[in-house]
Structure formats: structure tokens, C-alpha cells
Design a protein around this motif. Structure first.
Motif, short mmCIF file in Angstrom:
data_model
loop_
_atom_site.label_atom_id
_atom_site.label_comp_id
_atom_site.label_asym_id
_atom_site.label_seq_id
_atom_site.Cartn_x
_atom_site.Cartn_y
_atom_site.Cartn_z
N ASN A 174 16.88 28.35 49.42
CA ASN A 174 16.76 26.94 49.74
C ASN A 174 16.30 26.85 51.03
OD1 ASN A 174 17.90 25.99 47.20
ND2 ASN A 174 19.94 25.62 48.05
N THR A 175 15.30 27.56 51.47
CA THR A 175 15.00 27.29 52.97
C THR A 175 13.42 26.90 52.86
OG1 THR A 175 14.37 29.71 53.27
CG2 THR A 175 16.67 28.95 53.95
N ALA B 167 16.10 25.24 58.37
CA ALA B 167 17.01 26.12 58.83
C ALA B 167 18.15 26.31 57.50
CB ALA B 167 18.11 25.57 59.93
N PRO B 168 18.64 27.50 57.35
CA PRO B 168 19.65 27.66 56.36
C PRO B 168 20.84 26.94 56.62
CG PRO B 168 19.14 29.72 57.53
CD PRO B 168 18.42 28.76 58.09
N ALA B 169 21.70 26.69 55.52
CA ALA B 169 22.67 25.65 55.88
C ALA B 169 23.96 26.20 56.69
CB ALA B 169 23.23 24.91 54.44
N VAL B 170 23.93 27.41 56.61
CA VAL B 170 25.18 28.04 57.35
C VAL B 170 24.54 29.01 58.33
CG1 VAL B 170 26.56 27.70 55.42
CG2 VAL B 170 25.23 29.93 55.28
N GLY B 171 25.48 29.41 59.29
CA GLY B 171 24.94 30.38 60.19
C GLY B 171 25.41 29.59 61.35
N ASN B 172 24.80 30.28 62.74
CA ASN B 172 24.95 29.96 63.92
C ASN B 172 23.71 29.18 64.69
OD1 ASN B 172 27.51 30.73 64.17
ND2 ASN B 172 26.89 32.70 64.41
N THR B 173 22.52 29.10 63.79
CA THR B 173 21.23 28.65 64.31
C THR B 173 21.49 27.16 64.39
OG1 THR B 173 20.22 28.87 62.17
CG2 THR B 173 19.88 30.49 63.66
N ASP B 174 20.73 26.38 65.42
CA ASP B 174 20.62 24.97 65.22
C ASP B 174 19.79 24.62 64.04
OD1 ASP B 174 21.88 24.90 67.70
OD2 ASP B 174 20.01 24.75 68.94
N ALA B 175 20.15 23.32 63.84
CA ALA B 175 19.41 22.69 62.81
C ALA B 175 18.09 22.41 63.07
CB ALA B 175 20.29 21.65 62.02
N ASN C 193 19.07 20.60 53.58
CA ASN C 193 19.85 21.66 53.16
C ASN C 193 21.32 21.62 53.11
OD1 ASN C 193 19.98 24.30 52.28
ND2 ASN C 193 18.69 25.23 53.83
N LYS D 22 21.91 18.50 67.89
CA LYS D 22 21.23 19.62 67.49
C LYS D 22 21.74 20.68 66.68
CE LYS D 22 18.03 19.94 71.46
NZ LYS D 22 17.56 20.76 72.42
N ARG E 157 24.34 21.60 63.30
CA ARG E 157 24.13 20.89 61.83
C ARG E 157 25.54 20.40 61.73
NH1 ARG E 157 22.40 25.08 59.26
NH2 ARG E 157 21.88 25.89 61.61
#
Lengths: 314, 106
Positions: free
Chosen positions: A64-65, A107-115, B16, B93, B95
Motif C-alpha cells: 500500500n505504498t 509514506a507507510p501508514a504506521v511507523g515513526n516517519t513523517d507523512a 494511506n 507533518k 500522520r
């Protein structure tokens, strides 16, 4: 009865054409870098154009990315400045039809990265222009229509992160210079003697001395917009997002000196749909360094305002 | 054991989405599938829970700051639902994250 064509130096504006994917961040010449990359319809008062984009179904990756798709676009613009598409001699229009391939990543929907979301795209267009020209040295038919075919290929990238929308695009192709020159009003006058004249017809046309047929050109465009009201919109979904946008346009016509057309604008989105810009206007300085040597050499006389409105069809 | 259906609807484009559902045994993310630009869903999520239990969830939505969305989680066995709505971009910034601990309504 003797007919005498006379020239009046009334500037009516330029007939132009937009290409590629639909965008509401269009400048007065129909150029853009940030693309909606979805189903949308837009209107631009700068070039009196109507554009539509129809996107196919996304090809979604397993995680889904990645979302890849095809899209088609059409555009129709009046080539006769502020007058209607129809003239006595037939339809006058600039039009284009094209197709795009879009590679969108999010961006993946989960994790710590910014959207974030961004997309690469390529776009090919077939162009048709039909313009009215005049040549006073001709014995008859001093004002006549001329059709030109051209093409355009564009590659670019659009995206957003947080409160920021951005895009850049490089495009090249063959088109006339109608965007960059101004029309003149040509009046046909019937002279019935020494003391009576009658205005028979007025037409807007490009002088053949400045109108060039289909020529090669390269353009580099960039858009950046900052959401002024994103925080308010996030806390109150009825507050529409308002964007301050800077648009950079450079054009290399026949690879001569670049023509720089910067613009600044304000755009508003639908409440709750901040990605769908609904309307806006921009103020643009055409040919900042006057490389086209316009008669109006002062910077202020080359400023134009254009309004755009768009409808994203989700 | 409950069999859940999760439906997410955005007023703007959603890029997403995924949901964490706590069950007694594990805490796993479930990626929603894209139906169209504004609709995402996931069917047949099985978790060990009894009628009347609260569902603990964390929904992650990637969309531009300010996008409104609503979510309905349906227990397909009892027909009970949990509904909530929110707006993305409360943390610019980042989600959007909607957390809850709710029973299914009858």
C-alpha cells in the motif's frame, strides 16, 4: 466604395494554451508544476481555458505504498483573446489532448516517519492551434486564419508534506509563440467619401512580422505553496485551507535567452479537503528581464492577474 | 471471537491508512485497502473478544493536514458498530492518529 484596413494599437491579451495534467496552480499562461494528479476540471481566466483530467484506477502495491496509474487530459482555450471561440470564418481555438503515466508514493501508514506523498509523472500532448494573423502588405485577405500543430512532452514531480505543496517540471516541445506576443485590433473601414467613414469589422489578430510558426521550446516550472491556515483547519474542519504560493516559470524559446515569468498567488481549498484547491488568483510578471524587447519596457506594464478555479472529483 | 469490518471515508483524498487493534494475545497493525481516493476498508479482521468488551484501537491516516475523515468499525456477528471522526494534521507533518477504547453500539 473603398475599403481601407487600419490598425489600432489596442492590446487585447494573448491567446494561450495549457498542457499536461490539470492544476489549479496555473499561471496566466496556463503553465503549472504542482499537479492534482487525479480526476479534476479547472478553469483559467488568464488564458480563457477549460481543462479536464480523467485518471484510471490505481495499480496498488502489496504494501500500500505505491500507486501507479494512467491519466488522460484535454484542454480547450480561446485563441482570440477576450472574444468568443467562434469567428466569421470558423472556430478559433487552441487545444490539446494527452496522456500521462503517474508513479505515486506515500509514506507507510504506521511507523515513526513523517507523512508525505510524492509522485513522478510523464505527460505527452498533441497540440492544435488556430490563430488569426494579419499582414497589411498583402493585396487582399490581409487578415486570415492559420492552423499549427505541435507537441509537448513533460516530466515532473509533485508532492506534499505537512503544510507544504510543491512541484517542479521540465517540458519541451514545439509550439507557436502566440503565448508571448500580443494581439492587435485590426479595423476594416468603409470610406464613402471625404466626410463619411463606417466601421465595417474589427478583428483581433497577430502580426505576421512577430508571429512565428511552430518552434522548439523548453520550459522549467516550479511551484511552492504554504498552507497559511493548516493548523486552524486541523482544529476546525470548517475552516478552509488558504495557501500562499510562489510560481517560477522560465522559458527557452528556440534555446535563446530564457524568459522568466515569476508569479505569486493566493489559493483556497475546500473545507476538509485541503489537497483540493478550489480557487485562486496570481499576479504574474511576464518576461521579467524583457528579453522579448516588448515596447512596454517598464516592469509594471507586463504584470497580469489571472484567476483559476478547479473541481477535484474524488 | 469477533469478525470485524473497518470502513474509512475521507472528505478529501486519503493516501494511506492502517489500524492497530489490541487483543489479549497480540497488537498487530492491519493495513486498510484502498477502494478509491477517499475510501479505504478492511474486511474479516478476527480478534478474540466477547460481546460487551471494549475495543482498543489506534488508527493511522496519511492525508494532507486538515482532511476530515470518519471511520466505522462493524462487528459482523452482532451488527454492533463503533463510529468516530477526526481531522488529520493536528500534529503538523505527522500522520493523524485517532485512539479509542469503546464498546460496540447495538
Amino acid at each position: 466604395m473603398r475599403k481601407v484596413p487600419l490598425l489600432f494599437v489596442l492590446v487585447l491579451g494573448t491567446g494561450t494554451i495549457t498542457y499536461a495534467q490539470t492544476s489549479v496552480f496555473q499561471d496566466g499562461k496556463g503553465e503549472s508544476a504542482y499537479k492534482l494528479l487525479g480526476n479534476a476540471v479547472s478553469v483559467n481566466t488568464g488564458d480563457k481555458s477549460l481543462a479536464a483530467t480523467l485518471k484510471g484506477k490505481d495499480e496498488v502495491s502489496q504494501n500500500n505504498t505505491h500507486f501507479n496509474s494512467w491519466a488522460m487530459n484535454v484542454n480547450l482555450a480561446a485563441s482570440d483573446g477576450s472574444s468568443a471561440l467562434k469567428s466569421d470564418d470558423g472556430f478559433l481555438f487552441n487545444g490539446s489532448i494527452g496522456a500521462s503515466r503517474i508513479w505515486k508514493r506515500v509514506a507507510p501508514a504506521v511507523g515513526n516517519t513523517d507523512a508525505w506523498t510524492n509522485a513522478w509523472y510523464i505527460n505527452g500532448n498533441f497540440l492544435v492551434e488556430r490563430n488569426k494573423l494579419y499582414d497589411l502588405s498583402l493585396a487582399k485577405d490581409k487578415v486570415f486564419d492559420q492552423g499549427n500543430a505541435g507537441w509537448k512532452f513533460a516530466a515532473g514531480r509533485s508532492g506534499y508534506s505537512g503544510d507544504h505543496l510543491w512541484g517542479y517540471e521540465l517540458n519541451l516541445g514545439q509550439a507557436t509563440n502566440a503565448k508571448d506576443i500580443k494581439q492587435t485590433t485590426v479595423s476594416t473601414i468603409q470610406s464613402g467619401g471625404t466626410d463619411s467613414i463606417k466601421l465595417e469589422k474589427q478583428q483581433s489578430a497577430y502580426a505576421t512580422s512577430v508571429f512565428q510558426g511552430t518552434q522548439f521550446n523548453v520550459q522549467l516550472n516550479a511551484d511552492y505553496a504554504w498552507a497559511l491556515t493548516a493548523k486552524k483547519a486541523a482544529n476546525n474542519a470548517d475552516v478552509p485551507a488558504l495557501y500562499l504560493a510562489g510560481l517560477f516559470r522560465s522559458k527557452f524559446f528556440q534555446l535563446s535567452k530564457p524568459q522568466i515569468n515569476p508569479a505569486i498567488g493566493l489559493y483556497i481549498a475546500n473545507p476538509g479537503k485541503p489537497q483540493s484547491i478550489s480557487a485562486g488568483f496570481n499576479v504574474q510578471e511576464s518576461d521579467l528581464f524583457n528579453v522579448l524587447h516588448a515596447k512596454d519596457s517598464s516592469v509594471g506594464k507586463r504584470i497580469g492577474i489571472s484567476f483559476t478555479a478547479g473541481f477535484s472529483i474524488d | 471471537m469477533a469478525n470485524l469490518k473497518i470502513e474509512l471515508k475521507g472528505e478529501g483524498t486519503i493516501d494511506n491508512a492502517a489500524i492497530f487493534i489490541d487483543d489479549p494475545l497480540e497488537k498487530l497493525p492491519h493495513s486498510l485497502q484502498k477502494d478509491d481516493d477517499t475510501s479505504w476498508s478492511l474486511d474479516d479482521v478476527s480478534i478474540p473478544m466477547s460481546p460487551g468488551d471494549d475495543l482498543t484501537y489506534t488508527l493511522y491516516v496519511v492525508a494532507f493536514s486538515g482532511t476530515k475523515f470518519s471511520c466505522v468499525i462493524t462487528d459482523k456477528g452482532s451488527g454492533g458498530t463503533i463510529s468516530f471522526s477526526d481531522v488529520t494534521g493536528k500534529q503538523i507533518k505527522n500522520r493523524a492518529i485517532s485512539k479509542g477504547d469503546k464498546p460496540f453500539s447495538e
